[in-house]
Design a protein around this motif. Structure first.
Motif, PDB file in Angstrom:
ATOM      1  N   PRO A 135       0.807  -1.230   0.000  1.00 33.23           N
ATOM      2  CA  PRO A 135       0.000   0.000   0.000  1.00 33.23           C
ATOM      3  C   PRO A 135       0.837   1.276   0.000  1.00 33.23           C
ATOM      4  O   PRO A 135       0.537   2.232  -0.727  1.00 33.23           O
ATOM      5  CB  PRO A 135      -0.839  -0.137   1.275  1.00 33.23           C
ATOM      6  N   GLY A 136       1.902   1.308   0.792  1.00 28.83           N
ATOM      7  CA  GLY A 136       2.772   2.474   0.810  1.00 28.83           C
ATOM      8  C   GLY A 136       3.482   2.674  -0.519  1.00 28.83           C
ATOM      9  O   GLY A 136       3.657   3.808  -0.986  1.00 28.83           O
ATOM     10  N   MET A 137       3.920   1.563  -1.141  1.00 30.43           N
ATOM     11  CA  MET A 137       4.574   1.659  -2.441  1.00 30.43           C
ATOM     12  C   MET A 137       3.607   2.187  -3.493  1.00 30.43           C
ATOM     13  O   MET A 137       3.968   2.999  -4.350  1.00 30.43           O
ATOM     14  CB  MET A 137       5.131   0.292  -2.846  1.00 30.43           C
ATOM     15  N   ARG A 138       2.359   1.732  -3.432  1.00 27.31           N
ATOM     16  CA  ARG A 138       1.349   2.226  -4.379  1.00 27.31           C
ATOM     17  C   ARG A 138       1.130   3.726  -4.204  1.00 27.31           C
ATOM     18  O   ARG A 138       1.018   4.467  -5.195  1.00 27.31           O
ATOM     19  CB  ARG A 138       0.027   1.488  -4.169  1.00 27.31           C
ATOM     20  N   ARG A 139       1.056   4.176  -2.969  1.00 25.37           N
ATOM     21  CA  ARG A 139       0.835   5.608  -2.727  1.00 25.37           C
ATOM     22  C   ARG A 139       1.955   6.454  -3.303  1.00 25.37           C
ATOM     23  O   ARG A 139       1.713   7.549  -3.827  1.00 25.37           O
ATOM     24  CB  ARG A 139       0.697   5.871  -1.229  1.00 25.37           C
ATOM     25  N   ARG A 140       3.192   5.937  -3.204  1.00 22.52           N
ATOM     26  CA  ARG A 140       4.337   6.684  -3.732  1.00 22.52           C
ATOM     27  C   ARG A 140       4.508   6.500  -5.228  1.00 22.52           C
ATOM     28  O   ARG A 140       5.269   7.221  -5.866  1.00 22.52           O
ATOM     29  CB  ARG A 140       5.621   6.225  -3.026  1.00 22.52           C
ATOM     30  N   GLY A 141       3.868   5.493  -5.784  1.00 22.52           N
ATOM     31  CA  GLY A 141       4.015   5.227  -7.212  1.00 22.52           C
ATOM     32  C   GLY A 141       5.297   4.504  -7.558  1.00 22.52           C
ATOM     33  O   GLY A 141       5.761   4.576  -8.701  1.00 22.52           O
ATOM     34  N   GLY A 142       5.879   3.771  -6.605  1.00 21.72           N
ATOM     35  CA  GLY A 142       7.102   3.031  -6.908  1.00 21.72           C
ATOM     36  C   GLY A 142       7.673   2.347  -5.690  1.00 21.72           C
ATOM     37  O   GLY A 142       7.287   2.620  -4.551  1.00 21.72           O
ATOM     38  N   GLY A 143       8.601   1.452  -5.956  1.00 19.64           N
ATOM     39  CA  GLY A 143       9.279   0.723  -4.887  1.00 19.64           C
ATOM     40  C   GLY A 143       9.965  -0.504  -5.442  1.00 19.64           C
ATOM     41  O   GLY A 143       9.917  -0.777  -6.650  1.00 19.64           O
ATOM     42  N   ARG A 144      10.618  -1.237  -4.565  1.00 15.82           N
ATOM     43  CA  ARG A 144      11.328  -2.455  -4.960  1.00 15.82           C
ATOM     44  C   ARG A 144      11.023  -3.577  -3.980  1.00 15.82           C
ATOM     45  O   ARG A 144      10.932  -3.350  -2.764  1.00 15.82           O
ATOM     46  CB  ARG A 144      12.849  -2.246  -4.975  1.00 15.82           C
ATOM     47  N   ILE A 145      10.883  -4.791  -4.515  1.00 11.18           N
ATOM     48  CA  ILE A 145      10.779  -5.992  -3.707  1.00 11.18           C
ATOM     49  C   ILE A 145      11.786  -6.994  -4.237  1.00 11.18           C
ATOM     50  O   ILE A 145      11.829  -7.250  -5.450  1.00 11.18           O
ATOM     51  CB  ILE A 145       9.359  -6.597  -3.759  1.00 11.18           C
ATOM     52  N   VAL A 146      12.599  -7.543  -3.352  1.00 14.98           N
ATOM     53  CA  VAL A 146      13.552  -8.593  -3.703  1.00 14.98           C
ATOM     54  C   VAL A 146      13.269  -9.791  -2.798  1.00 14.98           C
ATOM     55  O   VAL A 146      13.374  -9.686  -1.571  1.00 14.98           O
ATOM     56  CB  VAL A 146      15.015  -8.133  -3.531  1.00 14.98           C
ATOM     57  N   ASN A 147      12.879 -10.894  -3.395  1.00 20.92           N
ATOM     58  CA  ASN A 147      12.626 -12.121  -2.643  1.00 20.92           C
ATOM     59  C   ASN A 147      13.798 -13.078  -2.835  1.00 20.92           C
ATOM     60  O   ASN A 147      14.180 -13.380  -3.971  1.00 20.92           O
ATOM     61  CB  ASN A 147      11.328 -12.775  -3.101  1.00 20.92           C
ATOM     62  N   VAL A 148      14.366 -13.542  -1.728  1.00 26.91           N
ATOM     63  CA  VAL A 148      15.521 -14.433  -1.784  1.00 26.91           C
ATOM     64  C   VAL A 148      15.012 -15.875  -1.792  1.00 26.91           C
ATOM     65  O   VAL A 148      14.530 -16.387  -0.780  1.00 26.91           O
ATOM     66  CB  VAL A 148      16.471 -14.196  -0.594  1.00 26.91           C
ATOM     67  N   SER A 149      15.110 -16.508  -2.935  1.00 30.32           N
ATOM     68  CA  SER A 149      14.708 -17.901  -3.099  1.00 30.32           C
ATOM     69  C   SER A 149      15.955 -18.775  -2.954  1.00 30.32           C
ATOM     70  O   SER A 149      16.775 -18.547  -2.070  1.00 30.32           O
ATOM     71  CB  SER A 149      14.027 -18.094  -4.452  1.00 30.32           C
TER      72      SER A 149
END
Length: 304
Positions: A135-149
Protein backbone atom coordinates in the motif's frame (compact mmCIF):
# COMPACT_ATOMS: atom_id res chain seq x y z
CA UNK A 1 32.07 -3.64 -5.39
CA UNK A 2 30.50 -0.50 -3.94
CA UNK A 3 28.03 1.42 -6.05
CA UNK A 4 29.18 4.78 -7.35
CA UNK A 5 27.81 7.69 -9.33
CA UNK A 6 24.17 7.57 -10.41
CA UNK A 7 23.53 4.17 -8.81
CA UNK A 8 24.73 5.34 -5.42
CA UNK A 9 22.69 8.54 -5.79
CA UNK A 10 19.51 6.60 -6.52
CA UNK A 11 19.78 4.54 -3.33
CA UNK A 12 21.12 7.13 -0.88
CA UNK A 13 18.70 7.68 1.98
CA UNK A 14 16.01 5.33 0.66
CA UNK A 15 14.53 3.01 3.25
CA UNK A 16 14.69 -0.77 2.94
CA UNK A 17 13.37 -3.50 5.22
CA UNK A 18 15.43 -6.70 5.31
CA UNK A 19 13.96 -9.77 7.03
CA UNK A 20 16.09 -12.48 8.59
CA UNK A 21 18.85 -9.92 9.03
CA UNK A 22 20.79 -11.27 12.00
CA UNK A 23 22.93 -13.88 10.23
CA UNK A 24 24.19 -15.24 6.95
CA UNK A 25 22.88 -13.57 3.80
CA UNK A 26 20.67 -11.20 5.79
CA UNK A 27 23.48 -9.82 7.95
CA UNK A 28 25.80 -9.44 4.96
CA UNK A 29 23.02 -7.63 3.09
CA UNK A 30 22.14 -5.08 5.77
CA UNK A 31 25.79 -4.24 6.39
CA UNK A 32 26.39 -3.74 2.68
CA UNK A 33 23.29 -1.64 2.19
CA UNK A 34 24.15 0.52 5.20
CA UNK A 35 27.63 1.03 3.71
CA UNK A 36 26.01 2.16 0.45
CA UNK A 37 23.91 4.78 2.19
CA UNK A 38 20.54 3.06 2.48
CA UNK A 39 18.26 3.73 5.44
CA UNK A 40 18.31 0.11 6.60
CA UNK A 41 15.64 -1.35 8.86
CA UNK A 42 16.74 -4.86 9.81
CA UNK A 43 14.33 -7.34 11.35
CA UNK A 44 15.26 -9.78 14.11
CA UNK A 45 13.27 -12.38 15.99
CA UNK A 46 14.36 -10.98 19.37
CA UNK A 47 15.71 -7.75 20.78
CA UNK A 48 18.83 -9.62 21.91
CA UNK A 49 19.64 -10.61 18.32
CA UNK A 50 18.86 -7.08 17.16
CA UNK A 51 21.32 -5.67 19.70
CA UNK A 52 24.07 -8.00 18.48
CA UNK A 53 23.50 -6.83 14.91
CA UNK A 54 23.51 -3.16 15.94
CA UNK A 55 26.83 -3.68 17.74
CA UNK A 56 28.32 -5.36 14.65
CA UNK A 57 27.22 -2.44 12.48
CA UNK A 58 28.54 0.13 14.96
CA UNK A 59 31.87 -1.68 15.01
CA UNK A 60 32.14 -0.95 11.28
CA UNK A 61 31.05 2.65 11.67
CA UNK A 62 27.64 1.92 10.14
CA UNK A 63 24.20 2.95 11.27
CA UNK A 64 20.99 1.00 10.90
CA UNK A 65 17.69 0.54 12.67
CA UNK A 66 15.94 -2.63 13.81
CA UNK A 67 12.47 -3.96 14.53
CA UNK A 68 11.52 -7.23 16.19
CA UNK A 69 9.62 -9.47 13.77
CA UNK A 70 8.62 -13.12 13.50
CA UNK A 71 7.58 -13.63 9.88
CA UNK A 72 5.65 -16.79 10.84
CA UNK A 73 3.36 -14.77 13.16
CA UNK A 74 0.74 -12.62 11.35
CA UNK A 75 0.25 -10.36 14.39
CA UNK A 76 3.99 -9.79 14.71
CA UNK A 77 4.23 -8.94 11.00
CA UNK A 78 1.41 -6.41 11.20
CA UNK A 79 2.85 -4.77 14.32
CA UNK A 80 6.40 -4.62 12.92
CA UNK A 81 5.38 -3.24 9.53
CA UNK A 82 3.20 -0.67 11.30
CA UNK A 83 6.28 0.38 13.23
CA UNK A 84 8.23 0.59 9.94
CA UNK A 85 5.53 2.85 8.52
CA UNK A 86 5.98 5.19 11.47
CA UNK A 87 9.78 5.09 11.19
CA UNK A 88 9.70 5.95 7.49
CA UNK A 89 6.74 8.33 7.41
CA UNK A 90 4.65 6.19 5.10
CA UNK A 91 6.37 2.85 4.59
CA UNK A 92 9.68 1.53 3.32
CA UNK A 93 10.66 2.15 -0.29
CA UNK A 94 12.02 -1.39 -0.61
CA UNK A 95 11.67 -4.82 0.97
CA UNK A 96 14.09 -7.74 0.93
CA UNK A 97 12.42 -10.98 2.00
CA UNK A 98 15.37 -13.05 3.15
CA UNK A 99 14.08 -14.93 6.23
CA UNK A 100 14.12 -18.70 5.72
CA UNK A 101 14.52 -22.09 7.36
CA UNK A 102 15.81 -25.36 5.81
CA UNK A 103 13.89 -28.32 7.31
CA UNK A 104 15.89 -31.17 5.81
CA UNK A 105 14.83 -34.82 5.88
CA UNK A 106 12.92 -37.34 3.81
CA UNK A 107 9.51 -36.07 2.76
CA UNK A 108 7.79 -38.82 4.74
CA UNK A 109 9.73 -38.02 7.93
CA UNK A 110 8.85 -34.32 8.09
CA UNK A 111 5.70 -33.80 10.17
CA UNK A 112 2.74 -31.62 9.21
CA UNK A 113 3.71 -29.16 11.94
CA UNK A 114 7.28 -28.87 10.65
CA UNK A 115 6.11 -28.48 7.06
CA UNK A 116 3.59 -25.79 8.00
CA UNK A 117 6.26 -23.82 9.89
CA UNK A 118 8.58 -24.05 6.89
CA UNK A 119 5.90 -22.73 4.54
CA UNK A 120 4.93 -19.99 7.00
CA UNK A 121 8.49 -18.69 7.11
CA UNK A 122 9.70 -19.31 3.55
CA UNK A 123 6.53 -18.54 1.60
CA UNK A 124 3.51 -17.19 3.47
CA UNK A 125 5.57 -14.88 5.68
CA UNK A 126 7.35 -13.36 2.70
CA UNK A 127 4.07 -12.69 0.91
CA UNK A 128 2.54 -11.31 4.11
CA UNK A 129 5.36 -8.76 4.32
CA UNK A 130 4.79 -7.87 0.66
CA UNK A 131 1.07 -7.31 1.23
CA UNK A 132 1.78 -5.04 4.18
CA UNK A 133 4.42 -3.03 2.29
CA UNK A 134 2.60 -2.64 -1.03
CA UNK A 135 0.00 0.00 0.00
CA UNK A 136 2.77 2.47 0.81
CA UNK A 137 4.57 1.66 -2.44
CA UNK A 138 1.35 2.23 -4.38
CA UNK A 139 0.83 5.61 -2.73
CA UNK A 140 4.34 6.68 -3.73
CA UNK A 141 4.01 5.23 -7.21
CA UNK A 142 7.10 3.03 -6.91
CA UNK A 143 9.28 0.72 -4.89
CA UNK A 144 11.33 -2.46 -4.96
CA UNK A 145 10.78 -5.99 -3.71
CA UNK A 146 13.55 -8.59 -3.70
CA UNK A 147 12.63 -12.12 -2.64
CA UNK A 148 15.52 -14.43 -1.78
CA UNK A 149 14.71 -17.90 -3.10
CA UNK A 150 17.30 -20.64 -3.77
CA UNK A 151 18.88 -22.56 -6.60
CA UNK A 152 17.29 -25.62 -4.97
CA UNK A 153 13.92 -24.19 -5.93
CA UNK A 154 14.80 -25.10 -9.52
CA UNK A 155 16.94 -28.14 -8.72
CA UNK A 156 14.76 -30.13 -6.28
CA UNK A 157 17.03 -32.02 -3.94
CA UNK A 158 16.21 -35.29 -2.11
CA UNK A 159 16.46 -35.01 1.68
CA UNK A 160 15.38 -31.38 1.27
CA UNK A 161 12.14 -31.79 -0.62
CA UNK A 162 10.06 -29.49 1.57
CA UNK A 163 12.68 -26.73 1.34
CA UNK A 164 12.88 -27.06 -2.44
CA UNK A 165 9.08 -26.97 -2.64
CA UNK A 166 8.86 -23.78 -0.57
CA UNK A 167 11.53 -22.01 -2.63
CA UNK A 168 10.03 -23.18 -5.93
CA UNK A 169 6.71 -21.72 -4.79
CA UNK A 170 8.39 -18.46 -3.67
CA UNK A 171 10.01 -18.04 -7.08
CA UNK A 172 6.72 -18.77 -8.87
CA UNK A 173 4.68 -16.29 -6.85
CA UNK A 174 7.43 -13.67 -7.22
CA UNK A 175 7.18 -13.90 -11.00
CA UNK A 176 3.40 -13.40 -10.73
CA UNK A 177 3.83 -10.47 -8.36
CA UNK A 178 6.27 -8.80 -10.74
CA UNK A 179 3.67 -8.74 -13.52
CA UNK A 180 0.86 -7.67 -11.19
CA UNK A 181 2.80 -4.74 -9.70
CA UNK A 182 4.38 -3.34 -12.88
CA UNK A 183 1.53 -0.87 -13.35
CA UNK A 184 2.13 0.45 -9.82
CA UNK A 185 5.80 1.16 -10.53
CA UNK A 186 6.96 -1.56 -8.14
CA UNK A 187 9.85 -3.59 -9.52
CA UNK A 188 10.06 -7.18 -8.24
CA UNK A 189 13.05 -9.52 -8.51
CA UNK A 190 13.97 -12.97 -7.25
CA UNK A 191 17.50 -13.85 -6.14
CA UNK A 192 18.47 -17.53 -6.32
CA UNK A 193 21.67 -18.27 -4.40
CA UNK A 194 23.59 -21.49 -4.67
CA UNK A 195 25.50 -22.84 -1.67
CA UNK A 196 27.18 -20.27 0.58
CA UNK A 197 28.62 -20.69 4.04
CA UNK A 198 25.84 -19.70 6.43
CA UNK A 199 24.08 -21.14 9.47
CA UNK A 200 21.42 -22.53 7.12
CA UNK A 201 23.48 -25.59 6.25
CA UNK A 202 24.30 -26.11 9.94
CA UNK A 203 20.58 -26.02 10.69
CA UNK A 204 19.95 -28.51 7.90
CA UNK A 205 22.37 -30.95 9.56
CA UNK A 206 20.53 -30.47 12.86
CA UNK A 207 17.22 -31.08 11.05
CA UNK A 208 18.49 -34.41 9.74
CA UNK A 209 19.31 -35.51 13.27
CA UNK A 210 15.97 -34.29 14.57
CA UNK A 211 13.71 -36.04 12.07
CA UNK A 212 15.75 -39.18 11.36
CA UNK A 213 13.84 -42.29 12.46
CA UNK A 214 15.55 -45.04 14.41
CA UNK A 215 17.77 -47.07 12.12
CA UNK A 216 17.73 -44.42 9.38
CA UNK A 217 19.81 -45.36 6.41
CA UNK A 218 22.60 -44.10 4.21
CA UNK A 219 20.59 -41.15 2.87
CA UNK A 220 20.72 -39.42 6.25
CA UNK A 221 24.38 -40.27 6.89
CA UNK A 222 25.51 -39.19 3.43
CA UNK A 223 23.46 -35.96 3.56
CA UNK A 224 24.99 -34.98 6.91
CA UNK A 225 28.44 -35.48 5.43
CA UNK A 226 27.52 -33.60 2.25
CA UNK A 227 26.01 -30.56 4.00
CA UNK A 228 28.95 -30.33 6.40
CA UNK A 229 31.54 -30.63 3.61
CA UNK A 230 29.78 -28.06 1.43
CA UNK A 231 29.54 -25.55 4.28
CA UNK A 232 33.30 -25.84 4.86
CA UNK A 233 34.24 -25.29 1.21
CA UNK A 234 31.91 -22.64 -0.17
CA UNK A 235 32.47 -18.88 0.16
CA UNK A 236 30.67 -16.57 2.55
CA UNK A 237 27.39 -14.83 1.64
CA UNK A 238 28.83 -11.50 0.47
CA UNK A 239 28.30 -12.24 -3.28
CA UNK A 240 24.57 -12.67 -2.58
CA UNK A 241 24.48 -9.39 -0.67
CA UNK A 242 26.11 -7.63 -3.62
CA UNK A 243 23.53 -9.04 -6.00
CA UNK A 244 20.66 -7.99 -3.74
CA UNK A 245 22.10 -4.47 -3.65
CA UNK A 246 22.22 -4.50 -7.45
CA UNK A 247 18.58 -5.61 -7.70
CA UNK A 248 17.56 -2.77 -5.40
CA UNK A 249 19.51 -0.02 -7.14
CA UNK A 250 19.51 -0.94 -10.84
CA UNK A 251 17.45 1.36 -13.06
CA UNK A 252 16.01 -1.71 -14.77
CA UNK A 253 16.45 -4.65 -12.38
CA UNK A 254 16.45 -8.15 -13.81
CA UNK A 255 13.52 -10.44 -13.01
CA UNK A 256 15.95 -13.07 -11.71
CA UNK A 257 19.49 -13.08 -10.33
CA UNK A 258 21.24 -16.45 -9.96
CA UNK A 259 24.27 -16.28 -7.68
CA UNK A 260 27.12 -18.76 -7.33
CA UNK A 261 29.01 -20.99 -9.74
CA UNK A 262 27.17 -24.09 -8.54
CA UNK A 263 23.73 -22.58 -9.15
CA UNK A 264 24.66 -21.10 -12.53
CA UNK A 265 25.98 -24.50 -13.63
CA UNK A 266 23.47 -26.89 -12.06
CA UNK A 267 20.24 -25.06 -12.88
CA UNK A 268 20.62 -25.11 -16.68
CA UNK A 269 22.12 -28.60 -16.53
CA UNK A 270 19.16 -29.88 -14.53
CA UNK A 271 16.74 -28.15 -16.90
CA UNK A 272 18.05 -29.93 -20.01
CA UNK A 273 18.83 -33.31 -18.42
CA UNK A 274 16.27 -36.12 -18.71
CA UNK A 275 14.74 -37.02 -15.37
CA UNK A 276 16.16 -40.54 -15.40
CA UNK A 277 19.66 -39.08 -15.59
CA UNK A 278 19.19 -36.44 -12.90
CA UNK A 279 17.57 -39.08 -10.69
CA UNK A 280 20.64 -41.30 -11.01
CA UNK A 281 22.93 -38.42 -10.09
CA UNK A 282 20.84 -37.61 -7.02
CA UNK A 283 20.82 -41.25 -5.95
CA UNK A 284 24.59 -41.37 -6.28
CA UNK A 285 25.21 -38.15 -4.37
CA UNK A 286 22.72 -38.74 -1.54
CA UNK A 287 23.40 -42.46 -1.13
CA UNK A 288 19.69 -43.24 -1.41
CA UNK A 289 19.26 -46.72 -2.95
CA UNK A 290 17.67 -46.94 -6.39
CA UNK A 291 16.01 -50.31 -5.90
CA UNK A 292 14.40 -52.22 -3.05
CA UNK A 293 16.54 -54.82 -1.25
CA UNK A 294 16.30 -58.28 -2.73
CA UNK A 295 13.69 -60.20 -0.74
CA UNK A 296 14.74 -63.71 0.26
CA UNK A 297 13.11 -66.43 -1.80
CA UNK A 298 10.33 -68.23 0.06
CA UNK A 299 11.26 -71.59 1.45
CA UNK A 300 9.96 -74.55 -0.55
CA UNK A 301 8.64 -77.40 1.54
CA UNK A 302 9.75 -80.83 0.51
CA UNK A 303 7.00 -83.06 -0.88
CA UNK A 304 5.64 -85.58 1.61
Amino acid sequence: MALTGASAGRCAGRSVVVTGATGGIGAATVLRLAHLGWDVIATARSQQKADVLLAAAAGRGLGLRTVVLDVADPASCKEAMGRVEEMTAGGAWAVVNNAGVPQAGLVEDVSDEQARHLLEVNLLGAMRICRLALPGMRRRGGGRIVNVSSGLGRVPWPMGGWYSASKHALSAITHCLRVEMAQAGVRVSVVEPGAFATAMLERAVADLTGVAPAGSGAGYDRSRELFTAVNQRVPGPEPVARKIATALSARRPRPRYTVGLDARFLIPLHTVSPLWLSDRVKHAVTGLPRTAPQAPAPAVEAAA
